[in-house]
Design an enzyme around this catalytic site. Structure first.
Site, mmCIF file in Angstrom:
data_model
loop_
_atom_site.group_PDB
_atom_site.id
_atom_site.type_symbol
_atom_site.label_atom_id
_atom_site.label_comp_id
_atom_site.label_asym_id
_atom_site.label_seq_id
_atom_site.Cartn_x
_atom_site.Cartn_y
_atom_site.Cartn_z
ATOM 1 N N CYS A 16 0.753 -1.205 -0.251
ATOM 2 C CA CYS A 16 0.118 -0.016 0.041
ATOM 3 C C CYS A 16 0.899 1.116 0.065
ATOM 4 O O CYS A 16 1.808 1.249 0.753
ATOM 5 C CB CYS A 16 -0.897 0.105 1.200
ATOM 6 S SG CYS A 16 -2.077 1.469 1.352
ATOM 7 N N HIS B 154 -9.265 -3.572 -2.115
ATOM 8 C CA HIS B 154 -8.112 -3.136 -1.282
ATOM 9 C C HIS B 154 -8.791 -1.661 -0.918
ATOM 10 O O HIS B 154 -8.703 -1.058 0.181
ATOM 11 C CB HIS B 154 -6.813 -2.797 -2.008
ATOM 12 C CG HIS B 154 -5.835 -2.422 -1.243
ATOM 13 N ND1 HIS B 154 -4.850 -3.061 -0.604
ATOM 14 C CD2 HIS B 154 -5.457 -0.892 -1.092
ATOM 15 C CE1 HIS B 154 -3.870 -2.091 0.108
ATOM 16 N NE2 HIS B 154 -4.401 -0.840 -0.287
ATOM 17 N N GLU B 155 -9.006 -0.943 -2.039
ATOM 18 C CA GLU B 155 -9.528 0.542 -2.057
ATOM 19 C C GLU B 155 -10.935 0.603 -1.513
ATOM 20 O O GLU B 155 -10.993 1.729 -0.600
ATOM 21 C CB GLU B 155 -9.785 1.029 -3.422
ATOM 22 C CG GLU B 155 -8.334 1.102 -4.015
ATOM 23 C CD GLU B 155 -7.167 1.455 -3.464
ATOM 24 O OE1 GLU B 155 -7.020 2.133 -2.407
ATOM 25 O OE2 GLU B 155 -5.986 0.802 -3.713
ATOM 26 N N HIS C 163 -10.171 0.621 2.266
ATOM 27 C CA HIS C 163 -9.743 2.047 2.517
ATOM 28 C C HIS C 163 -10.952 2.763 3.093
ATOM 29 O O HIS C 163 -10.997 3.307 3.949
ATOM 30 C CB HIS C 163 -8.949 2.724 1.596
ATOM 31 C CG HIS C 163 -7.394 2.293 1.895
ATOM 32 N ND1 HIS C 163 -6.692 2.869 2.793
ATOM 33 C CD2 HIS C 163 -6.548 1.771 0.967
ATOM 34 C CE1 HIS C 163 -5.357 2.323 2.500
ATOM 35 N NE2 HIS C 163 -5.447 2.001 1.486
#
Length: 137
Positions: free
Chosen positions: A86, A127-128, A131
């Site tokens: 990341c 993954h995003e 976030h």
């Protein structure tokens, strides 16, 4: 083109994002521009990584930088274990992902879409979206 600084503050990154609106389109453009500026280091970014607490992600599909507002993963298939890096963190970390995801989101015209993604693109989206939910690998 506006390139923002990448945030490394874990407190900022662990806060859940709030929904994006029409008023946040400039932030979405800034996020895309920042992703393009970091194309050799990142496959995707979330708005909180540039200090904007909105549910916006940007990622690559081939050479195209795609922006999603208010992405929600509505289905997943085929779990697997992997390691991810990341831009906001050092090193690689183990995580579970899914080879296929279906996502509901809005585009830059605030039009709703529902689309399936697979393999690496699906991993980057997961993954995003993590976030946006304040989850850090």
């Amino acid at each position: 083109m506006t390139v923002k600084t990448i945030i490394n503050n874990q407190l900022t990154l662990s806060q859940k994002s709030v929904p994006a609106t029409q008023d946040d389109l400039q932030d979405a453009i800034d996020l895309r521009d920042t992703l393009v500026a970091h194309q050799n280091q990142a496959a995707g970014l979330a708005a909180n990584m540039i200090g904007v607490n909105k549910s916006i992600i940007a990622f690559y599909v081939g050479p195209l930088a795609i922006v999603m507002l208010n992405p929600k993963i509505i289905s997943v298939k085929n779990p697997y274990l992997t390691e991810e890096g990341c831009l906001s963190l050092e090193g690689m970390r183990p995580t579970q992902r899914y080879k296929e995801v279906e996502v509901e989101y809005q585009d830059m015209q605030m039009k709703k879409h529902r689309e399936k993604f697979s393999e690496f693109t699906a991993e980057v989206i997961q993954h995003e979206v993590d976030h946006c939910q304040g989850k850090i690998i």
